[in-house]
Design a protein around this motif. Sequence first.
Motif, PDB file in Angstrom:
ATOM      1  N   VAL A 149      -0.540   4.977 -58.579  1.00 49.55           N
ATOM      2  CA  VAL A 149      -0.325   5.018 -57.133  1.00 49.55           C
ATOM      3  C   VAL A 149      -0.785   6.371 -56.605  1.00 49.55           C
ATOM      4  N   LEU A 150      -1.705   6.338 -55.646  1.00 50.44           N
ATOM      5  CA  LEU A 150      -2.326   7.552 -55.142  1.00 50.44           C
ATOM      6  C   LEU A 150      -1.498   8.250 -54.075  1.00 50.44           C
ATOM      7  N   GLY A 151      -0.618   7.513 -53.423  1.00 58.34           N
ATOM      8  CA  GLY A 151       0.197   8.113 -52.375  1.00 58.34           C
ATOM      9  C   GLY A 151       0.812   7.045 -51.498  1.00 58.34           C
ATOM     10  N   ALA A 152       1.573   7.475 -50.503  1.00 52.15           N
ATOM     11  CA  ALA A 152       2.235   6.564 -49.571  1.00 52.15           C
ATOM     12  C   ALA A 152       1.877   6.938 -48.140  1.00 52.15           C
ATOM     13  N   GLY A 153       1.401   5.965 -47.403  1.00 47.90           N
ATOM     14  CA  GLY A 153       1.172   6.142 -45.979  1.00 47.90           C
ATOM     15  C   GLY A 153       2.352   5.562 -45.222  1.00 47.90           C
ATOM     16  N   VAL A 154       2.859   6.300 -44.239  1.00 46.51           N
ATOM     17  CA  VAL A 154       4.052   5.879 -43.500  1.00 46.51           C
ATOM     18  C   VAL A 154       3.722   5.762 -42.020  1.00 46.51           C
ATOM     19  N   ALA A 155       3.986   4.596 -41.458  1.00 46.19           N
ATOM     20  CA  ALA A 155       3.754   4.347 -40.043  1.00 46.19           C
ATOM     21  C   ALA A 155       5.095   4.214 -39.336  1.00 46.19           C
ATOM     22  N   VAL A 156       5.287   4.987 -38.273  1.00 44.35           N
ATOM     23  CA  VAL A 156       6.542   4.991 -37.523  1.00 44.35           C
ATOM     24  C   VAL A 156       6.235   5.009 -36.028  1.00 44.35           C
ATOM     25  N   PRO A 157       7.207   4.620 -35.202  1.00 40.41           N
ATOM     26  CA  PRO A 157       6.986   4.731 -33.757  1.00 40.41           C
ATOM     27  C   PRO A 157       6.778   6.186 -33.359  1.00 40.41           C
ATOM     28  N   GLY A 158       5.914   6.420 -32.395  1.00 43.01           N
ATOM     29  CA  GLY A 158       5.662   7.777 -31.929  1.00 43.01           C
ATOM     30  C   GLY A 158       6.636   8.165 -30.825  1.00 43.01           C
ATOM     31  N   PRO A 159       6.454   9.363 -30.297  1.00 39.04           N
ATOM     32  CA  PRO A 159       5.419  10.352 -30.631  1.00 39.04           C
ATOM     33  C   PRO A 159       5.755  11.151 -31.893  1.00 39.04           C
ATOM     34  N   VAL A 170      11.321   9.898 -30.752  1.00 38.57           N
ATOM     35  CA  VAL A 170      11.097   8.463 -30.781  1.00 38.57           C
ATOM     36  C   VAL A 170      11.971   7.829 -29.708  1.00 38.57           C
ATOM     37  N   THR A 171      11.375   6.987 -28.866  1.00 39.02           N
ATOM     38  CA  THR A 171      12.121   6.390 -27.754  1.00 39.02           C
ATOM     39  C   THR A 171      13.373   5.675 -28.253  1.00 39.02           C
ATOM     40  N   GLY A 172      14.523   6.100 -27.745  1.00 37.87           N
ATOM     41  CA  GLY A 172      15.792   5.509 -28.141  1.00 37.87           C
ATOM     42  C   GLY A 172      16.430   6.173 -29.345  1.00 37.87           C
ATOM     43  N   PHE A 173      15.701   7.086 -30.019  1.00 35.72           N
ATOM     44  CA  PHE A 173      16.216   7.725 -31.231  1.00 35.72           C
ATOM     45  C   PHE A 173      15.898   9.226 -31.208  1.00 35.72           C
ATOM     46  N   PRO A 174      16.444   9.958 -30.238  1.00 37.67           N
ATOM     47  CA  PRO A 174      16.113  11.380 -30.091  1.00 37.67           C
ATOM     48  C   PRO A 174      16.539  12.240 -31.275  1.00 37.67           C
ATOM     49  N   PRO A 257      12.859  -0.440 -13.294  1.00 37.95           N
ATOM     50  CA  PRO A 257      14.035  -0.149 -14.128  1.00 37.95           C
ATOM     51  C   PRO A 257      13.828   1.101 -14.975  1.00 37.95           C
ATOM     52  N   VAL A 258      14.932   1.706 -15.365  1.00 41.07           N
ATOM     53  CA  VAL A 258      14.872   2.890 -16.216  1.00 41.07           C
ATOM     54  C   VAL A 258      14.419   2.489 -17.617  1.00 41.07           C
ATOM     55  N   CYS A 259      13.504   3.274 -18.161  1.00 36.87           N
ATOM     56  CA  CYS A 259      12.990   3.029 -19.514  1.00 36.87           C
ATOM     57  C   CYS A 259      13.730   3.916 -20.505  1.00 36.87           C
ATOM     58  N   GLY A 260      13.671   3.572 -21.768  1.00 40.97           N
ATOM     59  CA  GLY A 260      14.309   4.379 -22.806  1.00 40.97           C
ATOM     60  C   GLY A 260      13.762   5.783 -22.882  1.00 40.97           C
ATOM     61  N   CYS A 261      12.543   5.997 -22.354  1.00 40.37           N
ATOM     62  CA  CYS A 261      11.947   7.336 -22.382  1.00 40.37           C
ATOM     63  C   CYS A 261      12.506   8.221 -21.273  1.00 40.37           C
ATOM     64  N   GLY A 262      13.252   7.620 -20.320  1.00 43.42           N
ATOM     65  CA  GLY A 262      13.804   8.369 -19.199  1.00 43.42           C
ATOM     66  C   GLY A 262      13.062   8.148 -17.899  1.00 43.42           C
ATOM     67  N   GLY A 263      11.872   7.579 -17.972  1.00 42.45           N
ATOM     68  CA  GLY A 263      11.103   7.289 -16.766  1.00 42.45           C
ATOM     69  C   GLY A 263      11.504   5.966 -16.153  1.00 42.45           C
TER      70      GLY A 263
END
Length: 369
Positions: A149-159, A170-174, A257-263
């Motif tokens: 195994v050469l490594g692990a790539g990890v994809a997560v919600p941004g930013p 991460v929106t909703g998970f400060p 409506p208010v978004c999870g990002c605050g906008g």
Amino acid sequence: MNRSNSGANLPTLRSHNAALVLDLLRAAGERGISRLELAERTGLTPQAVSKITARLRAEGLAAGAGQRASTGGKPRTVLRLVPDAGYAVGLHLDRDELTVVLVDLSGAVAASRTAPLDLGAPADEVLAAAADAVTAVRGGGRGPGERQVLGAGVAVPGPLDHRDGVLHRVTGFPQWDGYPLRDALAVRTGLPVVVDKDTNAAALGLALRAAGDGGDFAYLHLGTGLGAGLVLGGALHRGARTAAGEFGHQTVQLDGPVCGCGGRGCIEALCLAAVARGDAAEAARVLGTGAANLVGLLDIDRVVLGGRTVAADPDAYVRGVRAVIDERAGLGGIDAPVPVTAAGGGDRPVAEGAAQLILAPLFGRAGGA
């Protein structure tokens, strides 16, 4: 992606040249490719190609694939990539679910699993779940030590900051703001780790699958959130701060409506509200509005939709998004339609693209850099 199509006969570029050869071996598949063809396509001398392929064979990355009849002289020896000479793990850590895949050098999935995940749990619990998933797919029932195994790539919600592997708000998970996910997971797994946004990972995987023929496109991911991955000029576009593609937080309703990002009035908030009501047609219309803005701004060639929500009713989303884009194009006097398709597989393309964050540099592709 974002690479030269020709080689260079310079000792300092040995790894670059080997990557060019490996990429052509991968593209050739089981049929293989001859040394003469490799020399012609890379611009390297036959002697340089012979040295590179000899080294690749010694390292177990290439093998003979028989002989091909020649129009003159002796038959040509054909070489192929050895897919199981190396693997990469791809992880998608979503807000409520974890998807992990083990991908071989050819891009084929050798093992996969999906499990519930609470991204709001303490970091140690999330990291433990991710590390356990990596261990599970590495073993595949044969013991983890049997696969390189050469490594692990990890994809997560941004930013996030993909260079340092550090998450932002991460929106909703400060609580994840400033967390060094790359280094923490590397310690847990003992593997090199690369971290990127989920939408970037998926876009990278789709671009590599298109073998450079896909043009400029936007990948729009609708699941627990809404974001975009952009491929522009043949390269994954992250932006100077990995902030490109925060598609879901463009405002389309000032008093919305208010978004999870605050906008207020963000496309993500409006789209997810429609999804929650079971109104796929309205969700597709909102998504199409944002997609049409993106098409008009960047003049991209196509739009690809993905994510669990799209996978639940792909026809409705493709039809709805295409209708809005076509309507806006007509108003602007643009006759050529912009194709809209669904990637399929729900969140699976994200995990597969995450594995390509590790594999892409091996084949001279810049997506993982």
